[in-house]
Design an enzyme around this catalytic site. Structure first.
Site, PDB file in Angstrom:
ATOM      1  NE  ARG A   1       5.709  -0.255  10.277  1.00 49.40           N
ATOM      2  CZ  ARG A   1       4.653  -0.402   9.477  1.00 49.40           C
ATOM      3  NH1 ARG A   1       4.639   0.169   8.266  1.00 49.40           N
ATOM      4  NH2 ARG A   1       3.614  -1.111   9.864  1.00 49.40           N
TER       5      ARG A   1
ATOM      6  CE  LYS B   1      -2.184  -1.104   3.843  1.00 52.90           C
ATOM      7  NZ  LYS B   1      -1.536  -2.388   4.214  1.00 52.90           N
TER       8      LYS B   1
ATOM      9  NE  ARG C   1       7.822  -2.599   6.403  1.00 55.67           N
ATOM     10  CZ  ARG C   1       6.516  -2.395   6.440  1.00 55.67           C
ATOM     11  NH1 ARG C   1       5.921  -1.732   5.471  1.00 55.67           N
ATOM     12  NH2 ARG C   1       5.780  -2.861   7.423  1.00 55.67           N
TER      13      ARG C   1
ATOM     14  NE  ARG D   1       1.879  -5.031  11.230  1.00 59.56           N
ATOM     15  CZ  ARG D   1       3.014  -4.816  10.553  1.00 59.56           C
ATOM     16  NH1 ARG D   1       4.168  -5.263  11.023  1.00 59.56           N
ATOM     17  NH2 ARG D   1       2.988  -4.145   9.434  1.00 59.56           N
TER      18      ARG D   1
ATOM     19  NE  ARG E   1      -4.887  -1.517  10.135  1.00 56.37           N
ATOM     20  CZ  ARG E   1      -3.836  -1.058   9.439  1.00 56.37           C
ATOM     21  NH1 ARG E   1      -3.899   0.085   8.804  1.00 56.37           N
ATOM     22  NH2 ARG E   1      -2.739  -1.775   9.393  1.00 56.37           N
TER      23      ARG E   1
END
Ligand code: AP5
Ligand code: MG
Length: 200
Positions: free
Chosen positions: A134, A14, A128, A146, A89
């Protein structure tokens, strides 16, 4: 105005595609994840509360993110359109967004849903994690959490917009440019449909 929701699970691309789409179509990018991370970086009280929730892979309360989006919409009146990334969401967020947009005499033009197999998502997040900083990328249990929250709370958002005939599903695997091309084609189709409806 043409407003887009870029929809998909964590790691589906996204953020990556948003950067390219906002530039091409002159849209305002609204990523609730990015806004929350900037609150954390600035150590605001909201950021500190949100961090505890985000680090567990859970969702920040609806009222908080709806409030953030509401003020962002007010702040950026007069743009070509908004690109929503990571929002809505939950069904409650989708309903609130529809109301806020209708108060501004606009609506969602299209929901572009990126589909990526679960193992590819995990592989991307693991990769990532090496550079993102993060904390919710760092642990595979949090990544899985998640994804679980996505299936439980966020998938119903697609159902909400399917009822409005706004969802286009696309494969989010392959070259970034190729996916961008497919997204652009769908956006232009829907923009043209909206133009025709406005002229009727
Ligand atoms: P948020 O920041 O929204 O994260 P997310 O939805 O989990 O998604 P990501 O940002 O991890 O993935 P992405 O789809 O943007 O993929 P990206 O382009 O980076 O939310 C974080 C947290 O904030 C939530 O868990 C929650 O706690 C809170 N939150 C946020 N919004 C909320 C809301 N509305 N309500 C309540 N709570 C909220 O790509 C991923 C990786 O893959 C990158 O490394 C990228 O380079 C790579 N990649 C991209 N495309 C490709 C490709 N085609 N091939 C190979 N690799 C690719
Ligand atoms: Mg993102």
């Amino acid at each position: 105005m043409f407003n887009i929701i870029l929809f998909g699970p964590p790691g589906s691309g996204k953020g990556t595609q948003s950067e390219k789409l906002i530039e091409k179509y002159g849209l305002k990018h609204l990523s609730t994840g990015d806004i929350l991370r900037s609150e954390i970086a600035n150590q605001t009280p909201l950021g500190m509360e949100a961090k505890k929730i985000m680090d567990k892979g859970q969702l920040v309360p609806d009222e908080v993110v709806i409030g953030m989006i509401s003020s962002a919409l007010d702040k950026h009146k007069g743009v070509n359109g908004f690109l929503f990334d990571g929002f809505p969401r939950t069904t409650a967020q989708a309903e609130a967004l529809d109301k806020l947009l209708s108060l501004n005499r606009t609506s969602i033009g299209v929901v572009l849903a990126l589909q990526v197999p679960e193992e590819e998502l995990i592989a991307r997040l693991v990769n990532r994690a090496k550079t993102s900083g993060r904390s919710d990328d760092a642990d595979e249990n949090i990544q899985r959490k998640r994804l679980e929250v996505y299936h439980r709370d966020t998938v119903p958002v697609a159902t909400h917009y399917r009822k409005q005939d706004k969802v286009v599903e696309l494969k989010g695997v392959g070259a970034i440019e190729e996916i961008f091309g497919k997204l652009s084609t769908e956006i232009e189709k829907r923009m043209e449909m909206q133009r025709q409806m406005e002229n009727e």
